[in-house]
Design a protein around this motif. Structure first.
Motif, PDB file in Angstrom:
ATOM      1  N   THR A  82       0.876  -1.176   0.000  1.00 53.42           N
ATOM      2  CA  THR A  82       0.000   0.000   0.000  1.00 53.42           C
ATOM      3  C   THR A  82       0.914   1.228   0.000  1.00 53.42           C
ATOM      4  O   THR A  82       1.857   1.304   0.776  1.00 53.42           O
ATOM      5  CB  THR A  82      -0.908   0.031   1.242  1.00 53.42           C
ATOM      6  OG1 THR A  82      -0.111  -0.026   2.407  1.00 53.42           O
ATOM      7  CG2 THR A  82      -1.860  -1.150   1.242  1.00 53.42           C
ATOM      8  N   GLN A  83       0.644   2.123  -0.897  1.00 54.94           N
ATOM      9  CA  GLN A  83       1.511   3.295  -1.044  1.00 54.94           C
ATOM     10  C   GLN A  83       0.729   4.397  -1.729  1.00 54.94           C
ATOM     11  O   GLN A  83       0.007   4.140  -2.680  1.00 54.94           O
ATOM     12  CB  GLN A  83       2.735   2.926  -1.888  1.00 54.94           C
ATOM     13  CG  GLN A  83       3.673   4.055  -2.187  1.00 54.94           C
ATOM     14  CD  GLN A  83       4.465   4.489  -0.961  1.00 54.94           C
ATOM     15  OE1 GLN A  83       4.775   3.671  -0.125  1.00 54.94           O
ATOM     16  NE2 GLN A  83       4.761   5.758  -0.873  1.00 54.94           N
ATOM     17  N   ASP A  84       0.848   5.616  -1.229  1.00 54.18           N
ATOM     18  CA  ASP A  84       0.246   6.747  -1.932  1.00 54.18           C
ATOM     19  C   ASP A  84       0.966   6.925  -3.258  1.00 54.18           C
ATOM     20  O   ASP A  84       2.188   6.880  -3.319  1.00 54.18           O
ATOM     21  CB  ASP A  84       0.358   8.027  -1.115  1.00 54.18           C
ATOM     22  CG  ASP A  84      -0.562   8.020   0.084  1.00 54.18           C
ATOM     23  OD1 ASP A  84      -1.572   7.293   0.044  1.00 54.18           O
ATOM     24  OD2 ASP A  84      -0.272   8.737   1.053  1.00 54.18           O
ATOM     25  N   SER A  85       0.206   7.091  -4.304  1.00 52.62           N
ATOM     26  CA  SER A  85       0.771   7.204  -5.635  1.00 52.62           C
ATOM     27  C   SER A  85       0.380   8.541  -6.241  1.00 52.62           C
ATOM     28  O   SER A  85      -0.716   9.039  -6.017  1.00 52.62           O
ATOM     29  CB  SER A  85       0.239   6.066  -6.506  1.00 52.62           C
ATOM     30  OG  SER A  85       0.487   6.296  -7.864  1.00 52.62           O
ATOM     31  N   ALA A  86       1.259   9.100  -7.030  1.00 55.57           N
ATOM     32  CA  ALA A  86       0.958  10.344  -7.731  1.00 55.57           C
ATOM     33  C   ALA A  86      -0.161  10.142  -8.752  1.00 55.57           C
ATOM     34  O   ALA A  86      -0.778  11.094  -9.200  1.00 55.57           O
ATOM     35  CB  ALA A  86       2.210  10.871  -8.423  1.00 55.57           C
ATOM     36  N   PHE A  87      -0.427   8.891  -9.101  1.00 58.30           N
ATOM     37  CA  PHE A  87      -1.440   8.577 -10.108  1.00 58.30           C
ATOM     38  C   PHE A  87      -2.727   8.053  -9.492  1.00 58.30           C
ATOM     39  O   PHE A  87      -3.626   7.619 -10.192  1.00 58.30           O
ATOM     40  CB  PHE A  87      -0.885   7.572 -11.116  1.00 58.30           C
ATOM     41  CG  PHE A  87       0.331   8.085 -11.823  1.00 58.30           C
ATOM     42  CD1 PHE A  87       0.228   9.045 -12.810  1.00 58.30           C
ATOM     43  CD2 PHE A  87       1.586   7.634 -11.472  1.00 58.30           C
ATOM     44  CE1 PHE A  87       1.352   9.538 -13.445  1.00 58.30           C
ATOM     45  CE2 PHE A  87       2.716   8.116 -12.103  1.00 58.30           C
ATOM     46  CZ  PHE A  87       2.597   9.075 -13.093  1.00 58.30           C
ATOM     47  N   GLY A  88      -2.828   8.029  -8.154  1.00 60.10           N
ATOM     48  CA  GLY A  88      -4.055   7.603  -7.496  1.00 60.10           C
ATOM     49  C   GLY A  88      -4.182   6.108  -7.290  1.00 60.10           C
ATOM     50  O   GLY A  88      -5.258   5.626  -6.957  1.00 60.10           O
ATOM     51  N   ASN A  89      -3.109   5.356  -7.490  1.00 57.71           N
ATOM     52  CA  ASN A  89      -3.170   3.915  -7.265  1.00 57.71           C
ATOM     53  C   ASN A  89      -3.193   3.629  -5.773  1.00 57.71           C
ATOM     54  O   ASN A  89      -2.457   4.231  -5.000  1.00 57.71           O
ATOM     55  CB  ASN A  89      -1.956   3.223  -7.895  1.00 57.71           C
ATOM     56  CG  ASN A  89      -1.897   3.438  -9.387  1.00 57.71           C
ATOM     57  OD1 ASN A  89      -2.911   3.412 -10.060  1.00 57.71           O
ATOM     58  ND2 ASN A  89      -0.708   3.677  -9.906  1.00 57.71           N
ATOM     59  N   LEU A  90      -4.035   2.679  -5.355  1.00 57.58           N
ATOM     60  CA  LEU A  90      -4.127   2.339  -3.946  1.00 57.58           C
ATOM     61  C   LEU A  90      -3.024   1.377  -3.518  1.00 57.58           C
ATOM     62  O   LEU A  90      -2.572   1.407  -2.382  1.00 57.58           O
ATOM     63  CB  LEU A  90      -5.497   1.744  -3.639  1.00 57.58           C
ATOM     64  CG  LEU A  90      -6.679   2.691  -3.874  1.00 57.58           C
ATOM     65  CD1 LEU A  90      -7.992   1.965  -3.661  1.00 57.58           C
ATOM     66  CD2 LEU A  90      -6.579   3.884  -2.957  1.00 57.58           C
TER      67      LEU A  90
END
Length: 101
Positions: A82-90
């Motif tokens: 789980t990682q915050d992504s600049a592209f909105g991926n969960l």
């Protein structure tokens, strides 16, 4: 040819307009506070409402991340985090590190 009204008349007219606007503003504020007593409290404390929304949104995202991670682990042989992504991926796929031989 149009003539301009005298300066005194313009000042009286301007004062009358400003007085009418002030009167209308007071009437609206008073009617708002009578119709919804909690409105003035909500308007005076927007930070509390914003913090509550932010917290609720974070909980919702955390639940979505957990569900996405469980689904990915159940249906894929890959590794995910789980990682915050600049592209909105969960969740993000992760390639395992291989030890050099």
């Amino acid at each position: 040819m149009a003539s301009n009204p005298p300066q005194g008349f313009q000042n009286k007219n301007r004062a009358a307009i400003l007085a009418e606007l002030d009167k209308e503003k007071r009437r609206l504020i008073q009617s708002q506070s009578l119709n919804s007593p909690g409105a003035s409290i909500a308007l005076s404390r927007p930070a509390v409402n914003k913090d509550f929304r932010d917290h609720a949104e974070q909980q919702h995202i955390a639940a979505q991340q957990k569900a996405a991670l469980q689904h990915a682990h159940a249906h894929s042989s890959g590794f995910f985090i789980t990682q915050d992504s600049a592209f909105g991926n969960l969740i993000l796929p992760v390639l395992p590190r291989l030890d050099p031989e």
